[in-house]
Design a protein around this motif. Structure first.
Motif, PDB file in Angstrom:
ATOM      1  N   SER A   2       0.943  -1.283  -0.164  1.00  0.00           N
ATOM      2  CA  SER A   2       0.064   0.162   0.354  1.00  0.00           C
ATOM      3  C   SER A   2       0.567   1.124   0.178  1.00  0.00           C
ATOM      4  O   SER A   2       1.292   1.607   0.081  1.00  0.00           O
ATOM      5  N   LEU A   3       0.264   2.072  -0.335  1.00  0.00           N
ATOM      6  CA  LEU A   3       1.680   3.417  -0.455  1.00  0.00           C
ATOM      7  C   LEU A   3       1.028   4.050   0.829  1.00  0.00           C
ATOM      8  O   LEU A   3       1.970   4.846   2.163  1.00  0.00           O
ATOM      9  N   ALA A  88       3.516   7.979  -8.150  1.00  0.00           N
ATOM     10  CA  ALA A  88       2.971   7.638  -6.918  1.00  0.00           C
ATOM     11  C   ALA A  88       1.799   9.258  -6.386  1.00  0.00           C
ATOM     12  O   ALA A  88       2.903   9.704  -6.305  1.00  0.00           O
ATOM     13  N   SER A 114      -1.085   4.308 -12.460  1.00  0.00           N
ATOM     14  CA  SER A 114      -0.442   5.401 -11.639  1.00  0.00           C
ATOM     15  C   SER A 114      -1.382   4.450  -9.933  1.00  0.00           C
ATOM     16  O   SER A 114      -1.906   4.254  -9.928  1.00  0.00           O
ATOM     17  N   ARG A 115      -0.282   5.052  -9.104  1.00  0.00           N
ATOM     18  CA  ARG A 115      -0.803   4.520  -7.345  1.00  0.00           C
ATOM     19  C   ARG A 115      -0.635   5.312  -7.113  1.00  0.00           C
ATOM     20  O   ARG A 115      -1.029   6.456  -6.727  1.00  0.00           O
ATOM     21  N   GLU A 137      -6.857   4.130  -3.077  1.00  0.00           N
ATOM     22  CA  GLU A 137      -7.096   3.984  -1.948  1.00  0.00           C
ATOM     23  C   GLU A 137      -7.556   5.095  -1.180  1.00  0.00           C
ATOM     24  O   GLU A 137      -6.657   6.480  -1.837  1.00  0.00           O
TER      25      GLU A 137
END
Length: 273
Positions: A2-3, A88, A114-115, A137
């Motif tokens: 996860s970021l 990110a 992208s994240r 997220e």
């Protein structure tokens, strides 16, 4: 991976189907919509911080009608200019995810998956954001204590949200870009003329911040014709809702519609060193 990082020990979080977990044994359940609550009780300054359910719904209805599409288009263009494949991206103060989803979609169409993560204090807003963009997220969290590790973010968006410079410096990679959206001097001026006896313009400022270099300021202007229930939705999603005298609110309620000018400034910064 996860970021997000653990709000207690700052260790990286791993996103599972039902929860986020860190290597030190801390675990956070994912809601049915997919978001996670990463705001510890000792960081809450109210029982239900941020926008309430009604305000989040009003903002979602208004923005989903694309009244502010010119701003989203400008932000997407800047994202394409500054974010490469696999970037990110963090929306700090994401609200119900209108701009977050726009950035994700623009990058995806360009072949730059992208994240992407978004945080907001308002649980009703984060719930709507997670439903709008299942690929992202989202977490209930404070921009002043971002649940993100040091130097993890390539592109950070802060749209009409608190300016948490220390945290933005911490999470951005060197060379990362920060997009800071503020209202222009005469943003919604015609609305303010209805609400207040003596409206005043917003300040026009270009303030340098330590640790950032100024790239440029991008102006965005749009003429709006807002009618019916959308006018009350706009009122409810602005700070004016809490500051307007009763007489001003009554004058607005008596209107069927209003033509006004939306005016935004996107300040583009780059993280130094």
């Amino acid at each position: 991976m996860s970021l997000f990082c653990c709000p207690i020990c700052r260790a990286p979080l791993e996103r599972g189907e039902r929860s986020y977990t860190c290597p030190n044994g801390h675990s956070y359940d994912r809601a049915r919509e997919g978001y996670v609550h990463l705001l510890p009780a000792n960081q809450k300054h109210a029982r239900d911080p941020g926008d309430d359910k009604e305000m989040a719904a009003a903002r979602s209805r208004f923005l989903s009608a694309d009244y502010y599409a010119p701003l989203r288009k400008a932000l997407c263009a800047l994202a394409l200019e500054h974010a490469g494949a696999g970037a990110a991206v963090l929306d700090a103060g994401c609200g119900e995810g209108y701009y977050t989803a726009g950035l994700f979609g623009a990058l995806a169409v360009a072949g730059r998956e992208s994240r992407l993560a978004g945080v907001d204090l308002s649980k009703p807003s984060v719930r709507l954001a997670a439903k709008r963009l299942p690929h992202g997220e989202f977490a209930v969290a404070s921009v002043y204590r971002l649940p993100v590790g040091r130097r993890q973010i390539d592109l950070l968006l802060n749209c009409f949200s608190p300016l948490a410079l220390d945290e933005f410096r911490r999470v951005l990679k060197p060379g990362g870009v920060y997009l800071y959206v503020v209202p222009g001097p005469e943003h919604l001026w015609q609305l303010k003329q209805v609400l207040y006896e003596r409206p005043y313009p917003n300040p026009e400022q270009a303030i340098p911040y330590e640790g950032f270099s100024y790239e440029r300021i991008v102006p965005v202007e749009a003429d709006l014709a807002v009618e019916g229930a959308a006018l009350q939705d706009l009122f409810r999603m602005t700070p004016y809702y809490w500051k307007t005298p009763r007489a001003g609110a009554q004058r607005l309620a008596a209107l069927d519609g209003l033509k006004m000018r939306a005016s935004f400034r996107i300040h583009v910064f780059r993280r130094e060193g």
